[in-house]
Design a protein around this motif. Structure first.
Motif, PDB file in Angstrom:
ATOM      1  N   UNK A  28       7.226   7.189   5.947  1.00  0.00           N
ATOM      2  CA  UNK A  28       8.296   6.212   5.790  1.00  0.00           C
ATOM      3  C   UNK A  28       8.288   5.163   6.888  1.00  0.00           C
ATOM      4  N   UNK A  29       8.065   5.588   8.123  1.00  0.00           N
ATOM      5  CA  UNK A  29       7.994   4.639   9.242  1.00  0.00           C
ATOM      6  C   UNK A  29       6.827   3.679   9.056  1.00  0.00           C
ATOM      7  N   UNK A  30       5.694   4.207   8.601  1.00  0.00           N
ATOM      8  CA  UNK A  30       4.539   3.348   8.365  1.00  0.00           C
ATOM      9  C   UNK A  30       4.810   2.386   7.212  1.00  0.00           C
ATOM     10  N   UNK A  31       5.468   2.882   6.160  1.00  0.00           N
ATOM     11  CA  UNK A  31       5.745   2.040   4.990  1.00  0.00           C
ATOM     12  C   UNK A  31       6.625   0.847   5.354  1.00  0.00           C
ATOM     13  N   UNK A  32       7.512   1.018   6.341  1.00  0.00           N
ATOM     14  CA  UNK A  32       8.381  -0.088   6.773  1.00  0.00           C
ATOM     15  C   UNK A  32       7.593  -1.240   7.380  1.00  0.00           C
ATOM     16  N   UNK A  33       6.380  -0.971   7.818  1.00  0.00           N
ATOM     17  CA  UNK A  33       5.555  -1.990   8.499  1.00  0.00           C
ATOM     18  C   UNK A  33       4.707  -2.818   7.540  1.00  0.00           C
ATOM     19  N   UNK A  34       4.664  -2.425   6.256  1.00  0.00           N
ATOM     20  CA  UNK A  34       3.774  -3.103   5.314  1.00  0.00           C
ATOM     21  C   UNK A  34       4.535  -3.536   4.061  1.00  0.00           C
ATOM     22  N   UNK A  35       4.218  -4.725   3.532  1.00  0.00           N
ATOM     23  CA  UNK A  35       4.854  -5.171   2.288  1.00  0.00           C
ATOM     24  C   UNK A  35       4.095  -4.680   1.061  1.00  0.00           C
ATOM     25  N   UNK A  36       3.804  -3.400   1.038  1.00  0.00           N
ATOM     26  CA  UNK A  36       3.004  -2.821  -0.047  1.00  0.00           C
ATOM     27  C   UNK A  36       3.789  -1.714  -0.733  1.00  0.00           C
ATOM     28  N   UNK A  37       3.447  -1.454  -1.987  1.00  0.00           N
ATOM     29  CA  UNK A  37       4.054  -0.334  -2.705  1.00  0.00           C
ATOM     30  C   UNK A  37       3.652   0.980  -2.023  1.00  0.00           C
ATOM     31  N   UNK A  38       4.549   1.946  -2.058  1.00  0.00           N
ATOM     32  CA  UNK A  38       4.260   3.230  -1.418  1.00  0.00           C
ATOM     33  C   UNK A  38       3.024   3.888  -2.011  1.00  0.00           C
ATOM     34  N   UNK A  39       2.804   3.668  -3.318  1.00  0.00           N
ATOM     35  CA  UNK A  39       1.613   4.262  -3.942  1.00  0.00           C
ATOM     36  C   UNK A  39       0.330   3.640  -3.382  1.00  0.00           C
ATOM     37  N   UNK A  40       0.386   2.340  -3.080  1.00  0.00           N
ATOM     38  CA  UNK A  40      -0.776   1.664  -2.492  1.00  0.00           C
ATOM     39  C   UNK A  40      -1.037   2.207  -1.090  1.00  0.00           C
TER      40      UNK A  40
END
Length: 94
Positions: A28-40
């Motif tokens: 989740x912390x990493x996902x906040x850093x990228x404008x990408x879908x979680x599946x990507x």
């Protein structure tokens, strides 16, 4: 070693490694850093895991990622060997 170089060929995956260099992070912390879908992002994490560059540790419902420093060190040593870094050149200079 080919899996490592393939993993490093993508800028998003290199950015993930840069973030994990500072500290281990949850998905989740990493996902906040990228404008990408979680599946990507999950696909990128799997490529990095399969290359051995990161380690995933599941804790309840979250997954925490960290760098696998031994593989990173082996990769750096292979790149340095490939380019004869630290070896004397033809003129006898290191």
């Amino acid at each position: 070693m080919n899996a490592v170089f393939q993993a490093l060929s993508d800028p998003t995956r290199r950015q993930v490694l840069q973030l994990l260099r500072k500290r281990e992070m949850t998905a989740g912390e990493l996902a906040e850093k990228f404008p990408l879908a979680k599946s990507t992002l999950s696909g990128h994490f799997n490529i990095l895991k399969n290359a051995g560059l990161i380690v995933a540790e599941k804790n309840g419902t979250s997954i925490k990622y960290s760098l696998n420093l031994s593989v990173v060190e082996q990769t750096m040593a292979a790149v340095m060997d490939l380019f004869d870094v630290g070896k004397p050149n033809k003129k006898g200079k290191p």
